[in-house]
Design a protein around this motif. Structure first.
Motif, short mmCIF file in Angstrom:
data_model
loop_
_atom_site.label_atom_id
_atom_site.label_comp_id
_atom_site.label_asym_id
_atom_site.label_seq_id
_atom_site.Cartn_x
_atom_site.Cartn_y
_atom_site.Cartn_z
N GLU A 56 112.03 76.96 34.45
CA GLU A 56 113.47 76.70 34.26
C GLU A 56 113.79 75.23 34.46
N TYR A 57 113.16 74.66 35.49
CA TYR A 57 113.36 73.24 35.77
C TYR A 57 112.94 72.39 34.56
N PHE A 58 111.74 72.66 34.03
CA PHE A 58 111.27 71.84 32.91
C PHE A 58 112.17 72.00 31.69
N LEU A 59 112.62 73.23 31.46
CA LEU A 59 113.56 73.42 30.33
C LEU A 59 114.82 72.59 30.57
N SER A 60 115.27 72.56 31.84
CA SER A 60 116.53 71.85 32.15
C SER A 60 116.40 70.34 31.96
N ILE A 61 115.17 69.82 32.00
CA ILE A 61 115.03 68.38 31.75
C ILE A 61 114.49 68.13 30.33
N GLY A 62 114.60 69.15 29.50
CA GLY A 62 114.25 68.99 28.09
C GLY A 62 112.75 68.98 27.80
N GLU A 63 111.99 69.58 28.72
CA GLU A 63 110.53 69.64 28.52
C GLU A 63 110.10 71.07 28.23
N LYS A 64 108.88 71.23 27.73
CA LYS A 64 108.35 72.57 27.45
C LYS A 64 108.02 73.27 28.76
N LYS A 65 108.22 74.61 28.75
CA LYS A 65 108.03 75.31 30.03
C LYS A 65 106.56 75.41 30.45
N PHE A 66 105.61 75.22 29.52
CA PHE A 66 104.20 75.32 29.94
C PHE A 66 103.80 74.21 30.91
N LYS A 67 104.66 73.21 31.06
CA LYS A 67 104.40 72.16 32.07
C LYS A 67 104.28 72.79 33.47
N ALA A 68 105.01 73.89 33.66
CA ALA A 68 104.96 74.56 34.97
C ALA A 68 103.53 75.04 35.25
N LEU A 69 102.89 75.54 34.22
CA LEU A 69 101.51 76.01 34.36
C LEU A 69 100.61 74.84 34.74
N VAL A 126 101.47 72.09 36.27
CA VAL A 126 101.74 71.68 37.66
C VAL A 126 101.05 72.64 38.63
N PHE A 127 101.15 73.94 38.35
CA PHE A 127 100.47 74.91 39.22
C PHE A 127 98.97 74.63 39.27
N GLU A 128 98.39 74.29 38.11
CA GLU A 128 96.94 74.03 38.11
C GLU A 128 96.60 72.81 38.97
N TRP A 129 97.44 71.78 38.89
CA TRP A 129 97.17 70.61 39.73
C TRP A 129 97.30 70.95 41.21
N LEU A 130 98.36 71.67 41.54
CA LEU A 130 98.63 71.92 42.96
C LEU A 130 97.65 72.91 43.57
N TYR A 131 97.42 74.02 42.86
CA TYR A 131 96.70 75.11 43.51
C TYR A 131 95.24 75.23 43.08
N ASP A 136 100.73 60.86 40.26
CA ASP A 136 100.32 59.81 39.32
C ASP A 136 98.97 60.10 38.65
N SER A 137 98.20 60.98 39.26
CA SER A 137 96.90 61.29 38.65
C SER A 137 96.95 62.53 37.74
N TRP A 138 98.13 63.08 37.54
CA TRP A 138 98.24 64.28 36.69
C TRP A 138 98.17 63.83 35.23
N SER A 139 96.95 63.74 34.73
CA SER A 139 96.70 63.04 33.47
C SER A 139 97.26 63.76 32.23
N ASN A 140 97.46 65.07 32.33
CA ASN A 140 97.97 65.76 31.13
C ASN A 140 99.51 65.82 31.10
N ILE A 141 100.16 65.09 32.01
CA ILE A 141 101.63 65.04 32.02
C ILE A 141 102.05 63.58 31.85
N LYS A 142 102.92 63.32 30.87
CA LYS A 142 103.23 61.91 30.59
C LYS A 142 104.01 61.23 31.72
N LYS A 143 103.89 59.91 31.78
CA LYS A 143 104.39 59.15 32.93
C LYS A 143 105.87 59.40 33.20
#
Ligand code: SAH
Ligand code: SF4
Length: 354
Positions: free
Chosen positions: A28-41, A43-48, A56-63
């Motif tokens: 929902e957050y990513f949709l609210s900032i105009g991004e695709k919702k798969f970004k949540a997936l 982020v989960f992969e990076w965190l968990y 800054d090292s999350w290379s598959n997410i733009k700066k």
């Protein structure tokens, strides 16, 4: 101190902690900032999965998006400030950002590692025998503060946690929404991937919340702290019984079992000369007759502050026998960590009252 510590972003808005976000909330957050919702997936992969919180090292997410994430979320975690251990248990004391304390216990079983987490700072249910209740509730834990207990323990011991019991300090159903978010995050296949049937929630019996839980159709294990076969005894040791009496609680448990098709655990802490007689065992067997439950007899962990004593071993064994003879499935809980103040709330109370 009873003020919850909050982070603010540059706009002075309250920041959410990233570890308290379920995947749907993050989508929902990513949709609210105009991004695709798969970004949540991602982020989960990076965190968990990669356990990497260096945005800054999350290379598959733009700066540009990474910068936004840094502005919108806090990544702060509690800190482990003390540990006690013996062969089968390790106990951790956490200091939260507002300098409150909670604790969690890691238990090594043949089938894997389990962690008992706290859900509140203190507890308002006021059970007479319990150290957590003696110190009263300061505040609810946020979802990220419960998730962090597991993340930090995994990091500390460098081992995976495969099951979780919500049986530490606090009444989880008195902190319903945060506890539900916690369950969703740890159960998420891209979160901590802890199987839903490996998650147990223990409650003192807040009936409306048991009904709410039932309607969520979660396949978690429910454990109910009954601790007495009748209202007379239960009223003396558990204040909650004055609001939700035994007969109403048993009806709620029956309804829960019917609705979820899940077996419920009945917890029964063995208190010397309070609830441990053969007559109590018979009355309990009658009360639970025909229900899809099993009883877990808990040897009481004595504390310095509370007058209750543990039942003698032979009394516990006899109680167990009587239940068995009367057709009740029953086990006696292994006494995990009684030497290291592993009972609910004891390490925290030592710290708070120093
Ligand atoms: N508030 C919830 C969950 C936390 S308490 C509940 O009451 O169910 C988890 C379990 O530990 C409860 O069954 C509680 O009665 C039990 N407990 C509390 N203090 C204890 C002690 N000193 N020794 C053994 N069990 C204890
Ligand atoms: Fe709270 Fe559970 Fe302790 Fe009762 S036993 S005071 S509900 S933590």
């Amino acid at each position: 101190m009873d003020v919850c510590f909050l982070w603010y972003n540059v706009f002075g808005e309250i920041m959410q902690n990233i570890y308290g976000m379920t995947r749907p909330k993050l989508e929902e957050y990513f949709l609210s900032i105009g991004e695709k919702k798969f970004k949540a997936l991602q982020v989960f992969e990076w965190l968990y999965e990669h356990k990497n919180a260096q945005v800054d090292s999350w290379s598959n997410i733009k700066k540009e998006v990474r910068d936004q994430i840094k502005k919108d979320f806090s990544f702060a975690m509690p800190k482990i400030v003390k540990q006690e251990r013996d062969t089968l248990t390790r106990k951790f004391l956490f200091m939260l950002e507002d300098e409150n304390y909670v604790e969690a216990v890691l238990m090594y079983h043949d089938y894997g590692n389990s962690v008992c987490v706290s859900s509140q700072v203190g507890c308002n249910m006021g059970c007479a025998f319990c150290e957590s209740g003696r110190l009263k509730k300061v505040r609810d834990l946020k979802a990220y503060e419960i998730v962090s207990q597991i993340l930090l323990i995994e990091e500390e011991v460098q081992e995976r946690i495969s099951s979780v019991v919500i049986m530490g300090i606090g009444e989880p159903l008195d902190n319903f929404l945060n506890v539900m978010d916690f369950i969703h995050i740890i159960n998420d296949a891209k979160g901590l991937a802890i199987g839903i049937r490996h998650i147990t929630l223990s409650t003192s019996g807040i009936i409306p919340k048991i009904k709410e839980l039932q309607n969520m159709d979660l396949q978690i294990n429910l454990a109910v702290s009954l601790h007495a076969p009748n209202d007379e005894i239960r009223n003396k040791i558990m204040k909650v019984n004055k609001v939700y009496s035994i007969s109403k609680l048993i009806d709620a448990i029956k309804e829960y079992i019917q609705h979820t098709n899940r077996r419920v655990t009945i917890e029964y802490v063995m208190l010397k000369e309070i609830n441990d007689s053969e007559a109590c065992a018979l009355e309990l067997a009658k009360l639970l007759h025909g229900m899809n439950i099993y009883v877990n007899l808990i040897p009481y962990n004595e504390t310095n502050h509370i007058e209750f004593k543990k039942s003698e071993e032979k009394v516990i064994k006899k109680f167990c026998e009587v239940l068995k003879q009367n057709g009740i499935n029953v086990t006696i809980r292994k006494e995990f960590g009684s030497k290291i103040s592993a009972a609910c709330g004891q390490l925290r109370s030592k710290e708070v009252e120093r």
